[in-house]
Write a protein that holds these residues in place. Structure first.
Motif, PDB file in Angstrom:
ATOM      1  N   ALA A  99       0.915  -1.116   0.011  1.00  0.00           N
ATOM      2  CA  ALA A  99       0.083  -0.109  -0.107  1.00  0.00           C
ATOM      3  C   ALA A  99       0.836   1.196   0.148  1.00  0.00           C
ATOM      4  O   ALA A  99       0.498   2.087  -0.735  1.00  0.00           O
ATOM      5  CB  ALA A  99      -0.803  -0.251   1.343  1.00  0.00           C
ATOM      6  N   GLY A 100       1.947   1.357   0.836  1.00  0.00           N
ATOM      7  CA  GLY A 100       2.923   2.422   0.844  1.00  0.00           C
ATOM      8  C   GLY A 100       3.522   2.680  -0.452  1.00  0.00           C
ATOM      9  O   GLY A 100       3.697   3.813  -0.929  1.00  0.00           O
ATOM     10  N   PHE A 101       3.663   1.593  -1.252  1.00  0.00           N
ATOM     11  CA  PHE A 101       4.645   1.733  -2.586  1.00  0.00           C
ATOM     12  C   PHE A 101       3.462   2.383  -3.435  1.00  0.00           C
ATOM     13  O   PHE A 101       3.986   3.353  -4.170  1.00  0.00           O
ATOM     14  CB  PHE A 101       5.004   0.481  -3.039  1.00  0.00           C
ATOM     15  CG  PHE A 101       5.462   0.326  -4.601  1.00  0.00           C
ATOM     16  CD1 PHE A 101       6.643   0.782  -4.843  1.00  0.00           C
ATOM     17  CD2 PHE A 101       4.698  -0.227  -5.416  1.00  0.00           C
ATOM     18  CE1 PHE A 101       7.046   0.832  -6.085  1.00  0.00           C
ATOM     19  CE2 PHE A 101       4.998  -0.194  -6.755  1.00  0.00           C
ATOM     20  CZ  PHE A 101       6.334   0.383  -7.196  1.00  0.00           C
ATOM     21  N   ILE A 102       2.200   1.727  -3.459  1.00  0.00           N
ATOM     22  CA  ILE A 102       1.318   2.257  -4.174  1.00  0.00           C
ATOM     23  C   ILE A 102       0.774   3.642  -4.156  1.00  0.00           C
ATOM     24  O   ILE A 102       0.677   4.373  -5.157  1.00  0.00           O
ATOM     25  CB  ILE A 102       0.000   1.410  -4.320  1.00  0.00           C
ATOM     26  CG1 ILE A 102       0.537  -0.182  -4.912  1.00  0.00           C
ATOM     27  CG2 ILE A 102      -1.214   1.860  -4.998  1.00  0.00           C
ATOM     28  CD1 ILE A 102      -0.825  -1.237  -4.568  1.00  0.00           C
ATOM     29  N   SER A 103       0.640   4.042  -2.933  1.00  0.00           N
ATOM     30  CA  SER A 103       0.438   5.572  -2.524  1.00  0.00           C
ATOM     31  C   SER A 103       1.337   6.475  -2.750  1.00  0.00           C
ATOM     32  O   SER A 103       0.950   7.792  -2.995  1.00  0.00           O
ATOM     33  CB  SER A 103       0.152   5.501  -1.106  1.00  0.00           C
ATOM     34  OG  SER A 103       1.394   5.574  -0.585  1.00  0.00           O
ATOM     35  N   ARG A 104       2.532   6.103  -3.310  1.00  0.00           N
ATOM     36  CA  ARG A 104       3.589   7.064  -3.571  1.00  0.00           C
ATOM     37  C   ARG A 104       4.092   6.946  -4.948  1.00  0.00           C
ATOM     38  O   ARG A 104       4.972   7.478  -5.397  1.00  0.00           O
ATOM     39  CB  ARG A 104       4.801   6.804  -2.792  1.00  0.00           C
ATOM     40  CG  ARG A 104       4.508   7.216  -1.247  1.00  0.00           C
ATOM     41  CD  ARG A 104       5.777   6.962  -0.325  1.00  0.00           C
ATOM     42  NE  ARG A 104       5.219   7.247   1.086  1.00  0.00           N
ATOM     43  CZ  ARG A 104       5.172   8.483   1.424  1.00  0.00           C
ATOM     44  NH1 ARG A 104       5.331   9.500   0.861  1.00  0.00           N
ATOM     45  NH2 ARG A 104       5.007   8.354   3.071  1.00  0.00           N
ATOM     46  N   ILE A 105       3.130   6.368  -6.053  1.00  0.00           N
ATOM     47  CA  ILE A 105       3.262   6.198  -7.485  1.00  0.00           C
ATOM     48  C   ILE A 105       3.106   7.437  -7.931  1.00  0.00           C
ATOM     49  O   ILE A 105       1.994   8.050  -7.566  1.00  0.00           O
ATOM     50  CB  ILE A 105       2.427   5.181  -8.073  1.00  0.00           C
ATOM     51  CG1 ILE A 105       2.916   3.867  -7.737  1.00  0.00           C
ATOM     52  CG2 ILE A 105       2.552   5.592  -9.659  1.00  0.00           C
ATOM     53  CD1 ILE A 105       1.783   2.826  -8.280  1.00  0.00           C
ATOM     54  N   THR A 106       4.152   8.187  -8.662  1.00  0.00           N
ATOM     55  CA  THR A 106       4.105   9.427  -9.297  1.00  0.00           C
ATOM     56  C   THR A 106       3.642   9.471 -10.708  1.00  0.00           C
ATOM     57  O   THR A 106       4.070   8.473 -11.466  1.00  0.00           O
ATOM     58  CB  THR A 106       5.411  10.429  -8.930  1.00  0.00           C
ATOM     59  OG1 THR A 106       6.502   9.563  -9.497  1.00  0.00           O
ATOM     60  CG2 THR A 106       5.667  10.378  -7.531  1.00  0.00           C
ATOM     61  N   PRO A 107       2.899  10.264 -11.278  1.00  0.00           N
ATOM     62  CA  PRO A 107       2.392  11.747 -10.633  1.00  0.00           C
ATOM     63  C   PRO A 107       1.268  10.972  -9.616  1.00  0.00           C
ATOM     64  O   PRO A 107       0.511  10.142  -9.886  1.00  0.00           O
ATOM     65  CB  PRO A 107       1.897  12.454 -11.773  1.00  0.00           C
ATOM     66  CG  PRO A 107       1.546  11.433 -12.650  1.00  0.00           C
ATOM     67  CD  PRO A 107       2.345  10.415 -12.766  1.00  0.00           C
ATOM     68  N   TYR A 108       1.100  11.901  -8.404  1.00  0.00           N
ATOM     69  CA  TYR A 108      -0.058  11.458  -7.558  1.00  0.00           C
ATOM     70  C   TYR A 108      -1.089  11.389  -7.943  1.00  0.00           C
ATOM     71  O   TYR A 108      -1.589  12.302  -8.563  1.00  0.00           O
ATOM     72  CB  TYR A 108       0.234  12.284  -6.238  1.00  0.00           C
ATOM     73  CG  TYR A 108       1.554  12.400  -5.597  1.00  0.00           C
ATOM     74  CD1 TYR A 108       2.195  10.923  -5.494  1.00  0.00           C
ATOM     75  CD2 TYR A 108       2.222  13.475  -4.887  1.00  0.00           C
ATOM     76  CE1 TYR A 108       3.618  10.863  -4.555  1.00  0.00           C
ATOM     77  CE2 TYR A 108       3.388  13.126  -4.197  1.00  0.00           C
ATOM     78  CZ  TYR A 108       3.999  11.969  -4.146  1.00  0.00           C
ATOM     79  OH  TYR A 108       5.174  12.000  -3.223  1.00  0.00           O
ATOM     80  N   GLU A 109      -1.940  10.413  -7.691  1.00  0.00           N
ATOM     81  CA  GLU A 109      -3.450  10.612  -8.054  1.00  0.00           C
ATOM     82  C   GLU A 109      -4.172  10.065  -7.078  1.00  0.00           C
ATOM     83  O   GLU A 109      -3.595   9.019  -6.343  1.00  0.00           O
ATOM     84  CB  GLU A 109      -3.789   9.882  -9.574  1.00  0.00           C
ATOM     85  CG  GLU A 109      -2.810  10.392 -10.680  1.00  0.00           C
ATOM     86  CD  GLU A 109      -3.309   9.799 -11.969  1.00  0.00           C
ATOM     87  OE1 GLU A 109      -4.634   8.951 -11.866  1.00  0.00           O
ATOM     88  OE2 GLU A 109      -2.607   9.556 -12.976  1.00  0.00           O
TER      89      GLU A 109
END
Length: 280
Positions: free
Chosen positions: A35-45
């Motif tokens: 979840a932490g990895f997914i939440s910081r995928i850029t660009p933020y969405e």
């Protein structure tokens, strides 16, 4: 006064602390880091944070599912747990009142003390805003459901399983350390409470971990003084998060709150030596 003989016999039924805590750690650990990895995928969405929040919620469910599986296999455990939801005849009104008031009074007192050091009176304003986000779930929902789900794991099976090996004082300290470690993966999830605390300052992150120790000592004191009533721990847990978000305390006020809770926990432990240090 320590816990009764009947309570001691009931506690002895919770025989698998290692299995419980290993499973209750590994499942959230994997889900929360993903979840932490997914939440910081850029660009933020927002969609990334929404997906992360769903994974985080599933991780939150893991300990209660583990507890349910352990309890469902043993009829005596089922009877014991069911009885502890409704044993309010054993709950003195004082302990119910303390469960409701300790956390809100401590943060209000901490904010009042902070005024002496020049901090703003605006801390007492109910802003209606929250210090963190939670993806697809409303923050107010998580402030209520997270304590409920956690305590349905920690105080149906977890705490008593440690208490089969150690006295209540050691049980509380061991669980406090565990619980602090258990929360660490949440610091990786963007905009979550633990993440925001750590990003603001390392000292505030450290304060969060330290505050768990007096908090657990006080919660377990209430838990065992009320015949291991599970609802009491849920109330205590909800007030801890809800009132720290209801007002707008400066992070330094939360450090003051930790000092106050440490003082109160110390007094309680000294007064209740037999409860905390009797052998199981």
């Amino acid at each position: 006064m320590g816990i009764s003989v009947s309570q001691s016999k009931a506690v002895s039924l919770y025989k698998h602390p290692k299995r419980f805590f290993i499973l209750s750690t590994l499942i959230p650990l994997v889900l929360w880091f993903v979840a932490g990895f997914i939440s910081r995928i850029t660009p933020y969405e927002d969609k990334f944070l929404n997906i992360a929040s769903i994974l985080a919620f599933i991780g939150l469910l893991a300990p209660i599912v583990v507890a349910f599986i352990f309890i469902s296999k043993e009829p005596r455990l089922r009877r014991d747990v069911n009885g502890r939801f409704f044993n309010f005849r054993e709950v003195k009104p004082l302990y119910l009142l303390l469960a409701c008031l300790i956390m809100p009074v401590s943060i209000l007192l901490a904010q009042s003390i902070s005024l002496l050091f020049g901090y703003s009176h605006k801390q007492f304003i109910i802003t209606g805003e929250f210090t963190f986000s939670s993806g697809i779930f409303p923050v107010w929902f998580l402030l209520i459901i997270a304590p409920v789900l956690e305590e349905l794991a920690w105080h149906t099976y977890g705490t008593d399983s440690i208490h089969t090996k150690y006295n209540i004082f050691k049980t509380s300290l061991l669980f406090a350390v565990y619980w602090g470690i258990w929360h660490l993966p949440l610091t990786t999830i963007r905009d979550y409470y633990q993440s925001n605390v750590v990003e603001e300052s390392w000292i505030y992150g450290l304060n969060f971990l330290v505050s768990i120790i007096p908090y657990v000592l006080l919660m377990n004191w209430l838990y065992y003084k009320t015949g291991r009533n599970i609802i009491i721990t849920i109330i205590f847990h909800i007030t801890a998060g809800f009132f720290n978000e209801l007002f707008a305390p400066h992070p330094d006020s939360k450090i003051i709150q930790t000092v106050l809770l440490c003082g109160l926990a110390t007094m309680v432990v000294l007064k209740e030596k037999q409860l905390f240090f009797q052998h199981q």
